[in-house]
Motif scaffolding. Structure first.
Motif, mmCIF file in Angstrom:
data_model
loop_
_atom_site.group_PDB
_atom_site.id
_atom_site.type_symbol
_atom_site.label_atom_id
_atom_site.label_comp_id
_atom_site.label_asym_id
_atom_site.label_seq_id
_atom_site.Cartn_x
_atom_site.Cartn_y
_atom_site.Cartn_z
ATOM 1 N N MET A 1 0.841 -1.199 0.000
ATOM 2 C CA MET A 1 0.000 0.000 0.000
ATOM 3 C C MET A 1 0.876 1.248 0.000
ATOM 4 S SD MET A 1 -2.947 1.141 2.741
ATOM 5 C CE MET A 1 -1.816 1.172 4.134
ATOM 6 N N ARG A 2 0.520 2.195 -0.838
ATOM 7 C CA ARG A 2 1.204 3.487 -0.847
ATOM 8 C C ARG A 2 0.388 4.481 -0.020
ATOM 9 N NH1 ARG A 2 3.109 4.795 -6.961
ATOM 10 N NH2 ARG A 2 3.859 6.685 -5.907
ATOM 11 N N ILE A 3 1.050 5.156 0.893
ATOM 12 C CA ILE A 3 0.395 6.077 1.819
ATOM 13 C C ILE A 3 0.866 7.485 1.482
ATOM 14 C CG2 ILE A 3 -0.026 6.614 4.245
ATOM 15 C CD1 ILE A 3 1.198 3.695 4.742
ATOM 16 N N ILE A 4 -0.060 8.335 1.031
ATOM 17 C CA ILE A 4 0.306 9.640 0.476
ATOM 18 C C ILE A 4 -0.425 10.756 1.213
ATOM 19 C CG2 ILE A 4 0.398 11.058 -1.602
ATOM 20 C CD1 ILE A 4 0.344 8.465 -3.244
ATOM 21 N N ALA A 5 0.332 11.682 1.786
ATOM 22 C CA ALA A 5 -0.242 12.867 2.409
ATOM 23 C C ALA A 5 -0.313 13.983 1.373
ATOM 24 C CB ALA A 5 0.613 13.309 3.594
ATOM 25 N N VAL A 6 -1.453 14.648 1.309
ATOM 26 C CA VAL A 6 -1.633 15.750 0.361
ATOM 27 C C VAL A 6 -1.893 17.024 1.159
ATOM 28 C CG1 VAL A 6 -2.868 16.594 -1.648
ATOM 29 C CG2 VAL A 6 -2.609 14.128 -1.300
ATOM 30 N N SER A 7 -0.986 17.986 1.024
ATOM 31 C CA SER A 7 -1.009 19.194 1.852
ATOM 32 C C SER A 7 -0.917 20.440 0.988
ATOM 33 C CB SER A 7 0.173 19.206 2.830
ATOM 34 O OG SER A 7 0.335 17.978 3.481
ATOM 35 N N SER A 8 -1.185 21.571 1.630
ATOM 36 C CA SER A 8 -0.940 22.872 1.005
ATOM 37 C C SER A 8 -0.634 23.859 2.114
ATOM 38 C CB SER A 8 -2.154 23.346 0.201
ATOM 39 O OG SER A 8 -3.270 23.571 1.058
ATOM 40 N N GLY A 9 0.213 24.812 1.821
ATOM 41 C CA GLY A 9 0.496 25.823 2.830
ATOM 42 C C GLY A 9 -0.682 26.754 3.022
ATOM 43 N N LYS A 10 -1.401 27.020 1.937
ATOM 44 C CA LYS A 10 -2.502 27.978 1.932
ATOM 45 C C LYS A 10 -3.792 27.276 1.534
ATOM 46 C CE LYS A 10 -3.691 32.486 -0.132
ATOM 47 N NZ LYS A 10 -4.997 32.110 -0.707
ATOM 48 N N GLY A 11 -4.900 27.714 2.093
ATOM 49 C CA GLY A 11 -6.189 27.164 1.710
ATOM 50 C C GLY A 11 -6.640 27.689 0.358
ATOM 51 N N GLY A 12 -7.634 27.019 -0.217
ATOM 52 C CA GLY A 12 -8.212 27.491 -1.469
ATOM 53 C C GLY A 12 -7.425 27.165 -2.715
ATOM 54 N N VAL A 13 -6.508 26.187 -2.633
ATOM 55 C CA VAL A 13 -5.706 25.843 -3.807
ATOM 56 C C VAL A 13 -6.278 24.632 -4.562
ATOM 57 C CG1 VAL A 13 -3.618 26.811 -2.773
ATOM 58 C CG2 VAL A 13 -4.093 24.363 -2.539
ATOM 59 N N GLY A 14 -7.426 24.117 -4.108
ATOM 60 C CA GLY A 14 -8.064 23.006 -4.814
ATOM 61 C C GLY A 14 -7.566 21.638 -4.407
ATOM 62 N N LYS A 15 -7.029 21.539 -3.209
ATOM 63 C CA LYS A 15 -6.399 20.291 -2.760
ATOM 64 C C LYS A 15 -7.370 19.117 -2.726
ATOM 65 C CE LYS A 15 -5.346 20.688 1.425
ATOM 66 N NZ LYS A 15 -6.687 20.169 1.776
ATOM 67 N N THR A 16 -8.538 19.304 -2.105
ATOM 68 C CA THR A 16 -9.498 18.210 -1.981
ATOM 69 C C THR A 16 -10.023 17.783 -3.348
ATOM 70 O OG1 THR A 16 -10.139 18.923 0.234
ATOM 71 C CG2 THR A 16 -11.697 17.519 -0.936
ATOM 72 N N ASN A 17 -10.189 18.731 -4.245
ATOM 73 C CA ASN A 17 -10.610 18.422 -5.606
ATOM 74 C C ASN A 17 -9.569 17.554 -6.313
ATOM 75 O OD1 ASN A 17 -12.475 18.593 -7.671
ATOM 76 N ND2 ASN A 17 -12.491 20.815 -7.736
ATOM 77 N N VAL A 18 -8.310 17.892 -6.128
ATOM 78 C CA VAL A 18 -7.234 17.105 -6.733
ATOM 79 C C VAL A 18 -7.231 15.684 -6.165
ATOM 80 C CG1 VAL A 18 -4.726 16.845 -6.929
ATOM 81 C CG2 VAL A 18 -5.766 19.090 -7.255
ATOM 82 N N VAL A 127 -1.558 18.269 10.568
ATOM 83 C CA VAL A 127 -0.924 18.307 9.240
ATOM 84 C C VAL A 127 0.474 17.700 9.315
ATOM 85 C CG1 VAL A 127 -0.059 19.795 7.395
ATOM 86 C CG2 VAL A 127 -2.239 20.326 8.510
ATOM 87 N N LEU A 128 1.239 18.125 10.294
ATOM 88 C CA LEU A 128 2.603 17.617 10.434
ATOM 89 C C LEU A 128 2.602 16.140 10.781
ATOM 90 C CD1 LEU A 128 4.167 20.605 12.415
ATOM 91 C CD2 LEU A 128 4.143 20.235 9.941
ATOM 92 N N PHE A 129 1.704 15.730 11.683
ATOM 93 C CA PHE A 129 1.656 14.328 12.100
ATOM 94 C C PHE A 129 1.373 13.397 10.929
ATOM 95 C CE2 PHE A 129 -0.845 10.639 13.510
ATOM 96 C CZ PHE A 129 0.091 10.028 14.331
ATOM 97 N N PHE A 130 0.342 13.703 10.136
ATOM 98 C CA PHE A 130 -0.012 12.798 9.041
ATOM 99 C C PHE A 130 0.993 12.864 7.891
ATOM 100 C CE2 PHE A 130 -4.215 12.944 11.140
ATOM 101 C CZ PHE A 130 -4.411 11.576 11.251
ATOM 102 N N ASN A 131 1.702 13.960 7.759
ATOM 103 C CA ASN A 131 2.805 13.997 6.795
ATOM 104 C C ASN A 131 3.918 13.049 7.223
ATOM 105 O OD1 ASN A 131 3.052 15.875 4.336
ATOM 106 N ND2 ASN A 131 1.890 17.130 5.781
ATOM 107 N N LEU A 132 4.132 12.930 8.519
ATOM 108 C CA LEU A 132 5.163 12.029 9.015
ATOM 109 C C LEU A 132 4.736 10.575 8.897
ATOM 110 C CD1 LEU A 132 6.386 13.919 12.207
ATOM 111 C CD2 LEU A 132 7.549 13.711 10.018
ATOM 112 N N VAL A 133 3.453 10.303 9.084
ATOM 113 C CA VAL A 133 2.957 8.933 8.961
ATOM 114 C C VAL A 133 3.048 8.433 7.521
ATOM 115 C CG1 VAL A 133 0.880 7.501 9.144
ATOM 116 C CG2 VAL A 133 1.449 9.087 10.980
ATOM 117 N N ALA A 134 2.918 9.350 6.564
ATOM 118 C CA ALA A 134 2.890 8.973 5.145
ATOM 119 C C ALA A 134 4.261 8.532 4.636
ATOM 120 C CB ALA A 134 2.378 10.140 4.311
ATOM 121 N N GLN A 135 4.232 7.748 3.551
ATOM 122 C CA GLN A 135 5.461 7.392 2.836
ATOM 123 C C GLN A 135 5.853 8.484 1.842
ATOM 124 O OE1 GLN A 135 3.674 3.985 1.025
ATOM 125 N NE2 GLN A 135 4.940 2.546 2.184
ATOM 126 N N GLU A 136 4.814 9.112 1.259
ATOM 127 C CA GLU A 136 5.018 10.100 0.205
ATOM 128 C C GLU A 136 4.191 11.339 0.526
ATOM 129 O OE1 GLU A 136 5.101 7.806 -3.839
ATOM 130 O OE2 GLU A 136 3.795 6.707 -2.458
#
Length: 264
Positions: A1-18, A127-136
């Motif tokens: 399984m690949r575990i991928i965290a998807v983040s953005s520094g600023k809101g409103g960049v369309g992250k959830t849509n992506v 945000v930081l915690f789940f970025n650390l849990v992720a592989q990518e």
């Protein structure tokens, strides 16, 4: 399984849509995908997809439900673990809550090929915690200077505080394709100058398209509303690039989660 965290520094960049459309693109290629709406206090994924969860992450943390029980398998073929909306307490999980999720994630991710953490914007604890849990890690920005600056800030915190050195970089809401590479090069130069040896891989760019607004209003992925649109073509190209990349950090979710507790 690949575990991928998807983040953005600023809101409103369309992250959830992506994230939602990338999940659908992977399903179309035969993969089993699960999205965890890790913006725990401000649910977004269910709203974007027109879902009506009867229970959410709050019920799991209170012991009234399990992750397996609240997971919604959408008509698009991927699963969604819904967050809560307007619950301030969930914006920072305590250690016992993180351990509770760890135990349940092992069950709910059986047979999953891709697990996405759709995170809130900024550099909050979750945000930081789940970025650390992720592989990518995918960091999303737009060509807007404030969004670029905040994307750099997120990368800087993860690198300086936790020595995270590998990121994928995606630029959304482009007027033309070549603009994405220019944004990536600009941020990459700043990263190299001030942070040094970080691997910042350009994952691709998505062009602006009126189809996206149309799809959001319909509460459907734009890949289904307008599969031939330029943004859909761009998204499929990002999917192809992601499939060619391999995570540098190996290990199952349990091992990664345990390691995160050691360094966090």
């Amino acid at each position: 399984m690949r575990i991928i965290a998807v983040s953005s520094g600023k809101g409103g960049v369309g992250k959830t849509n992506v994230v939602s459309n990338l999940a659908l693109a992977l399903v179309k290629k035969g993969y089993k995908v699960l999205i965890f709406d890790a913006d725990l206090g401000l649910a977004n994924v269910d709203v974007l997809l027109g879902l009506s969860p009867k229970k959410d992450i709050r019920d799991v943390l209170s012991g009234e439900a399990t992750l397996q029980e609240i997971t919604i398998w959408t008509d698009y073929g991927f699963g969604v673990i819904p967050a809560s909306s307007g619950v301030v307490e969930l914006t920072r999980l305590d250690p016992s809550e993180k351990l509770m999720l760890k135990d349940q994630f092992e069950e709910v991710t059986q047979g999953i090929d891709f697990l996405f953490f759709d995170l809130s914007a900024g550099i909050a604890d979750n945000v930081l915690f789940f970025n650390l849990v992720a592989q990518e890690r995918i960091v999303i920005t737009t060509p807007e200077p404030t969004a670029m600056a905040d994307a750099y800030a997120l990368i800087k915190v993860l690198f300086r505080r936790y020595q995270v050195k590998r990121f994928y970089f995606l630029v959304n809401m482009l007027k033309e394709v070549r603009e994405g590479k220019a944004v990536y090069q600009q941020v990459s130069r700043v990263v190299e100058r001030f942070l040094g040896p970080i691997g910042l891989t350009f994952l691709g760019g998505l062009r602006e398209d009126p189809c996206v607004t149309q799809a959001v209003r319909k509460q459907e992925p734009f890949l289904t509303v307008c599969p031939e649109a330029k943004v859909s073509q761009d998204l499929m190209a990002v999917c192809e690039k992601l499939l060619k990349l391999k995570p540098e950090i190996q290990g199952g979710l349990e091992a990664l989660w345990s390691e995160t507790f050691r360094v966090a």
